[in-house]
Each structure stands twice: as C-alpha cells, then as structure tokens.
Design a protein around this motif. Structure first.
Motif, mmCIF file in Angstrom:
data_model
loop_
_atom_site.group_PDB
_atom_site.id
_atom_site.type_symbol
_atom_site.label_atom_id
_atom_site.label_comp_id
_atom_site.label_asym_id
_atom_site.label_seq_id
_atom_site.Cartn_x
_atom_site.Cartn_y
_atom_site.Cartn_z
ATOM 1 N N SER A 234 -91.750 57.495 -43.674
ATOM 2 C CA SER A 234 -91.203 57.470 -44.716
ATOM 3 C C SER A 234 -91.495 58.955 -45.235
ATOM 4 N N HIS A 235 -90.463 59.059 -46.302
ATOM 5 C CA HIS A 235 -90.629 61.109 -46.439
ATOM 6 C C HIS A 235 -91.570 61.484 -47.822
ATOM 7 N N TRP A 236 -92.085 61.270 -47.951
ATOM 8 C CA TRP A 236 -92.479 61.984 -49.556
ATOM 9 C C TRP A 236 -92.428 63.316 -49.598
ATOM 10 N N VAL A 237 -92.556 63.643 -51.024
ATOM 11 C CA VAL A 237 -91.714 64.494 -52.030
ATOM 12 C C VAL A 237 -92.592 64.321 -53.218
ATOM 13 N N ALA A 238 -93.830 66.037 -53.151
ATOM 14 C CA ALA A 238 -94.455 66.505 -54.648
ATOM 15 C C ALA A 238 -94.365 67.594 -54.354
ATOM 16 N N ASP A 239 -94.954 67.521 -55.951
ATOM 17 C CA ASP A 239 -94.531 69.142 -56.299
ATOM 18 C C ASP A 239 -96.135 69.014 -56.719
ATOM 19 N N ILE A 240 -96.682 70.090 -55.762
ATOM 20 C CA ILE A 240 -98.079 70.242 -55.728
ATOM 21 C C ILE A 240 -98.668 71.459 -55.421
ATOM 22 N N PRO A 241 -98.767 72.383 -57.193
ATOM 23 C CA PRO A 241 -99.362 73.489 -56.448
ATOM 24 C C PRO A 241 -100.333 73.923 -56.009
ATOM 25 N N PHE A 242 -99.942 75.265 -55.605
ATOM 26 C CA PHE A 242 -100.259 76.227 -53.889
ATOM 27 C C PHE A 242 -100.435 75.562 -53.087
ATOM 28 N N LYS A 243 -101.234 75.702 -52.261
ATOM 29 C CA LYS A 243 -100.900 75.190 -50.641
ATOM 30 C C LYS A 243 -100.981 73.579 -50.330
ATOM 31 N N GLY A 244 -101.344 72.853 -50.948
ATOM 32 C CA GLY A 244 -100.935 71.301 -50.869
ATOM 33 C C GLY A 244 -102.714 70.889 -50.036
ATOM 34 N N PRO A 245 -102.316 70.181 -49.456
ATOM 35 C CA PRO A 245 -103.770 69.649 -48.469
ATOM 36 C C PRO A 245 -103.971 70.123 -47.457
ATOM 37 N N GLU A 246 -104.796 70.058 -46.618
ATOM 38 C CA GLU A 246 -105.134 70.194 -45.183
ATOM 39 C C GLU A 246 -104.359 69.696 -44.521
ATOM 40 N N PRO A 247 -103.313 70.059 -43.427
ATOM 41 C CA PRO A 247 -102.667 69.076 -42.770
ATOM 42 C C PRO A 247 -103.765 68.420 -41.828
ATOM 43 N N ALA A 248 -105.189 68.352 -41.660
ATOM 44 C CA ALA A 248 -105.799 67.394 -40.705
ATOM 45 C C ALA A 248 -105.915 66.339 -41.409
ATOM 46 N N THR A 249 -106.175 66.687 -43.184
ATOM 47 C CA THR A 249 -106.626 65.327 -44.230
ATOM 48 C C THR A 249 -105.193 64.511 -44.270
ATOM 49 N N ILE A 250 -104.183 64.484 -44.046
ATOM 50 C CA ILE A 250 -103.183 64.070 -44.365
ATOM 51 C C ILE A 250 -102.936 62.704 -43.573
ATOM 52 N N PRO A 251 -103.301 61.519 -44.412
ATOM 53 C CA PRO A 251 -102.804 60.411 -43.532
ATOM 54 C C PRO A 251 -101.643 60.446 -42.462
ATOM 55 N N GLY A 252 -101.566 59.658 -41.282
ATOM 56 C CA GLY A 252 -100.473 59.800 -40.750
ATOM 57 C C GLY A 252 -99.275 60.368 -40.551
ATOM 58 N N LEU A 253 -99.437 62.182 -40.689
ATOM 59 C CA LEU A 253 -98.988 62.566 -40.212
ATOM 60 C C LEU A 253 -97.941 63.496 -39.381
ATOM 61 N N LEU A 254 -96.276 63.608 -39.923
ATOM 62 C CA LEU A 254 -95.957 63.905 -38.713
ATOM 63 C C LEU A 254 -95.373 64.871 -38.807
#
Ligand SMILES: Nc1ncnc2c1ncn2[C@@H]1O[C@H](COP(=O)(O)OP(=O)(O)OP(=O)(O)O)[C@@H](O)[C@H]1O
Length: 313
Positions: A234-254
């Motif tokens: 799935s494709h998610w689009v989020a309006d997050i101020p600044f950097k966003g979460p660390e890639p290593a903490t994002i579940p299932g990140l492709l």
C-alpha cells in the motif's frame, strides 16, 4: 503401492515440483533450496531481479543443467532423465529465437510437423496468422517480432502440455509485444496447456498472468494471484512536519519519497494500524491508496525484503 499412487496424484496436480533445489556456480549460489510447486493449468508468471535464478531454474527443468542439490520434476519426470517423448510434451520459447536463419519458414514448419505426432496445424495457422510471415521467407529475413511469433506458433502447434516462455518479448517494440501477447492470449491451443511466462515486463504480467511467482536470490519469495500480491503493498501519503520517522522504525517499509513537502511510503503487509503509526510520528493528514502491480513488484524486488513465501496455490 501407496507411494506410487501418491506420486501419480502429485504429478497430475503440478507441472513443476522442486524440492530443496540448489545450484552453485563456484562460490555463487544461484538457486538456494528452492521448494516450488506450480499447479497444472493457466498462466504462471515468474519474476525476479536480474540474477534471481530464473534462467538457471529453466535450464535445470529442461535437463540442460544438473542441480548441485535437491530435485526437480517437470510433468512428473525427473528433469535430469527426460526422454524425447517427455521433451515433446514441453514447448520452450526464449528471447534468442534460435532457428537456422538460412531455412525457409515452410521447411521448418514441415520439419516440426513430422517431429511432433500431436502437431496441430490449426493452432499453427491461427498464431502465424497474426504476423505478416510468408512461408517462402527465410528465418534470417524475418523481423524480431515475426521471429518471436513464428517461434510461438511452432511451440503451440506442438500441442505441449507445458509451454515455457523465457523473456519471449525481449527487444521487441510495443507493437510487436502486443501482437505476441494477443496471439498467445487468443490462441485456443494456449488454453489447453499450462504456460510459464518469465518476464521483466510487468505490464505483460499484469495482462496475462493468473499466478505470480517471485524469486529472489534463488529463493521463492511469494506466490499468489497478482491482485493478492498488489493487496499486500500500500501507498501512504502523510503530511509530517520535518524529517518524518527514522526509516528503520517504519514497519514494512519498501520505499519512501518526499514530494512537495509530503512523505510517501510504500509498505508491505500493513493495515489501518499503519495510520496510527504515522499519526504517532506527527502526521497532520494521512491518505492511503492502492498501487499498480508494476510498482508493487519493483518496490518489493528493490528492497530485497525477506518475506516468507505464501502458501502454494
Ligand atoms: N555459468 C555461470 N557461471 C557462473 N555464474 C553463473 C552462471 N550462470 C549464472 N550464474 C550466476 O547465477 C545467478 C543466477 O543467474 P540466472 O541467469 O539464473 O539469473 P536470472 O534470474 O535468469 O537473471 P536475468 O533476469 O538477468 O536473466 C547470477 O548471480 C549469475 O551471475
């Protein structure tokens, strides 16, 4: 007695069966204990990045190469002991379309007709009818697309139980690719056999495949209907101020991207809980959307994600 019965039942259900199939080339492991069961009937696509082991698998299945370990059966036979009759039950087309360039189309078709007892002249005429190939032309005079079509016509006329197409449209232009796919999809002969279609062209897979098999580094990573695989990504689009979460903490990140100040994430096997995760990371707005097969497979392969294989269909 029981064992023999079991063997026979298995062979009628699966056209391809590999058990712990491995192949080494020196220090390189091209197939890594591959357990693969391809059921009889329909069109099965095998995809994988360059070097995933697809050609090695086909070479073993067709008996041109020996496994380093494990077993491979094709149409119920050990692939290392195929008889000429067994081979007659298997059609094979690859991107090289290797036929003698000096021979005429009609002479090759005649030769094949004599070689294959189950030769289906109607199937040959039906497929070759999609192309402007004349019987008196020499193979060397045909365009790449015509040569591909001629090979497909020959393979289908053989009335194979199993047709293996290994990147059959490589190097063809859009028009020739479409002609090839249409002549395959609308051929009655193709309805009667199991087709294994190996390609890097996802739009082709999307059009023809009933079953998607993903290989990576010689291992089975996924097998299901293509739409089931798409549903995993799935494709998610989020309006997050600044950097966003660390890639290593994002579940299932492709895959992740930042476009016009918005964070885009392609993730595997995530449900509504992923929105909670994004909210927790400070997202002010969140949108999720489906992805095309092309994007889903490419992101999956690019990530080298070690997901377990889904159960065989
Ligand atoms: N004859 C060989 N000697 C050494 N290594 C080989 C040989 N043939 C293949 N390999 C290696 O085995 C691995 C699998 O190769 P294979 O050709 O089966 O992959 P593939 O999935 O068909 O790739 P592609 O999509 O690029 O055709 C690769 O890493 C390749 O370098």
């Amino acid at each position: 007695m029981t064992t023999r019965m079991t063997t026979r039942m298995t062979t009628s259900e699966h056209v391809i069966e590999t058990d712990g199939l491995s192949r080494r080339y020196g220090r390189k492991l091209a197939l890594d204990r591959l357990d693969l069961r391809i059921p009889r009937g329909r069109i099965h696509a095998i995809v994988g990045a360059n070097g995933a082991g697809k050609s090695t698998l086909f070479r073993i299945l067709l008996g041109f190469l020996a496994p380093s370990d494990g077993e491979a059966r094709i149409l119920g036979r050990d692939s290392q002991w195929l008889t000429p009759e067994d081979r007659g039950r298997i059609g094979f087309v690859n991107e090289e379309h290797t036929l003698p360039g000096w021979m005429r189309v009609s002479a090759i078709a005649d030769m094949q007709r004599r070689a294959y007892p189950r030769w289906n002249a109607r199937a040959y005429d039906e497929v070759i009818g999609h192309y402007r190939v004349l019987p008196e032309q020499k193979v060397g005079q045909l365009s790449r697309g015509e040569r591909a079509g001629f090979n497909l016509a020959l393979a289908l006329a053989q009335s194979p139980e199993l047709l293996i197409l290994d990147e059959p449209t490589l190097g063809l232009d859009v028009v020739a690719k479409r002609a090839f796919l249409e002549s395959l999809m609308y051929s009655n002969a193709a309805d009667d056999c199991t087709v294994i279609y190996c390609s890097h062209q996802m739009e082709e897979i999307e059009r023809v495949a009933d079953n998607l098999i993903i290989l990576e580094l010689g291992r089975l990573m996924h097998m299901s209907a293509p739409e089931e695989f798409c549903a995993r990504v799935s494709h998610w689009v989020a309006d997050i101020p600044f950097k966003g979460p660390e890639p290593a903490t994002i579940p299932g990140l492709l895959e992740r991207q930042r476009l016009d100040g918005l964070h885009h994430y392609l993730v595997l096997d995530q449900d509504a809980a992923f929105a909670e995760f994004l909210r927790g990371a400070g997202a002010r707005s969140i949108q999720s959307m489906p992805v095309s097969l092309d994007r889903a497979v490419n992101a999956f392969l690019a990530k080298n994600h070690a997901a377990p294989a889904a159960a065989a269909a």
